[in-house]
Design a protein around this motif. Structure first.
Motif, mmCIF file in Angstrom:
data_model
loop_
_atom_site.group_PDB
_atom_site.id
_atom_site.type_symbol
_atom_site.label_atom_id
_atom_site.label_comp_id
_atom_site.label_asym_id
_atom_site.label_seq_id
_atom_site.Cartn_x
_atom_site.Cartn_y
_atom_site.Cartn_z
ATOM 1 N N LEU A 1 0.849 -1.351 0.014
ATOM 2 C CA LEU A 1 -0.022 -0.064 0.203
ATOM 3 C C LEU A 1 0.734 1.176 -0.012
ATOM 4 N N ALA A 2 2.157 1.356 0.633
ATOM 5 C CA ALA A 2 2.733 2.381 0.867
ATOM 6 C C ALA A 2 3.364 2.723 -0.712
ATOM 7 N N LEU A 3 3.855 1.516 -1.228
ATOM 8 C CA LEU A 3 4.382 1.797 -2.773
ATOM 9 C C LEU A 3 3.221 2.438 -3.776
ATOM 10 N N LEU B 1 -1.400 5.769 8.289
ATOM 11 C CA LEU B 1 0.057 6.328 8.378
ATOM 12 C C LEU B 1 0.956 6.113 7.149
ATOM 13 N N ASP B 2 0.658 5.111 6.295
ATOM 14 C CA ASP B 2 1.202 4.965 4.891
ATOM 15 C C ASP B 2 0.877 6.496 4.200
ATOM 16 N N VAL C 1 10.962 1.301 -1.136
ATOM 17 C CA VAL C 1 10.215 0.458 -0.628
ATOM 18 C C VAL C 1 10.525 -1.010 -0.977
ATOM 19 N N THR C 2 11.441 -1.285 -1.786
ATOM 20 C CA THR C 2 12.117 -2.545 -1.907
ATOM 21 C C THR C 2 13.090 -2.856 -0.769
ATOM 22 N N VAL C 3 13.634 -1.923 -0.055
ATOM 23 C CA VAL C 3 14.286 -1.819 1.026
ATOM 24 C C VAL C 3 13.621 -2.337 2.031
ATOM 25 N N MET C 4 12.586 -1.591 2.361
ATOM 26 C CA MET C 4 11.522 -1.939 3.261
ATOM 27 C C MET C 4 10.912 -3.301 3.329
#
Length: 258
Positions: free
Chosen positions: A53-55, A134-135, A164-167
């Motif tokens: 969802l963040a991405l 929060l996203d 986001v990949t690191v996350m």
């Protein structure tokens, strides 16, 4: 190809990737704490959905950069202080973080309150809803910061995807680490309170340099790491049956008898 041949674009991309990864730490800590409250079978799926969802939010907001920039325009004024939609979103997100972190600290200090209180255990849908909220706050702040660093949307998109990949890669190890170290949970909740206060301050126009915030977080994490190392060595000594170190007064008495 013109962007790829421009060294200033590569410098902006590297800086933006680092910045997005650092800003994503706040988001990832919150996701880890929330998903660790779910049943074990649902935790990984909730983390994947939360980060996904963040991405989606960040890439979607990048497609409306012109609209996002307008969020910084004042919409009303109170006692001579102008507020924009971005300010209101940051204040609302900060208040939510303060409420959520304080509630989690209370439940950690007094676990019996969960059993006797009126609140029901956190469900999967409720966890995803809180993560989505929060996203949205972190995504808007991240995109506005990115717009201030570069005008090239492809560069912003690459930086967001890399962050986001690191996350995504760090989500499971961080969640396991937090779950296996209860004192780290309290430290992470303290970080969330600090981040919430910073969001509220930013919303009221008081800029707090991010370097101060992350330096304080790194220092606190370093101290906690030393505490964890000390506890581990004590457990190792206890497991090997080593006698405890003699007290100073005992050593002095032995020296006096000698």
């Amino acid at each position: 190809m013109q962007l790829a041949a421009d060294p200033t674009v590569w410098a902006a991309l590297a800086t933006l990737v680092v910045m997005e990864v650092v800003l994503g730490i706040d988001n990832l800590i919150f996701i880890s704490i929330i998903t660790n409250k779910l049943p074990a079978a649902q935790q990984q799926r909730a983390r994947r959905i939360g980060i996904g969802l963040a991405l989606v939010l960040r890439l979607g907001l990048l497609g409306t950069v012109a609209f996002i920039v307008q969020l910084t325009q004042p919409v009303f004024e109170v006692f001579g202080k102008a507020f924009s939609w971005r300010d209101l979103i940051l204040i609302a997100g900060g208040l939510f973080l303060l409420w959520k972190a304080t509630k989690e600290i209370h439940e950690s200090v007094d676990p019996d309150s969960e059993k006797t209180g009126p609140g029901a255990p956190l469900g999967f849908s409720a966890a995803i809803g809180q993560i989505l909220l929060l996203d949205l706050v972190f995504s808007i702040d991240s995109i506005i910061t990115a717009v201030g660093m570069t005008e090239h949307v492809p560069v912003m998109m690459i930086a967001v995807i890399a962050a986001v990949t690191v996350m995504l890669l760090a989500a499971d190890p961080l969640s396991r680490f937090i779950a296996h170290n209860p004192t780290v949970v309290m430290l992470a909740l303290g970080f969330l309170i600090m981040i919430g206060m910073v969001l509220i301050a930013e919303g009221f126009g008081a800029h707090v340099p991010k370097g101060y915030i992350y330096t304080a977080m790194a220092f606190s994490a370093g101290v906690e790491g030393l505490n964890m190392l000390a506890r581990r060595r004590k457990r190792a000594r206890a497991g090997q049956g080593e006698p405890p170190a003699p007290r100073i007064d005992t050593v002095q008495k032995r020296a006096g008898r000698a």
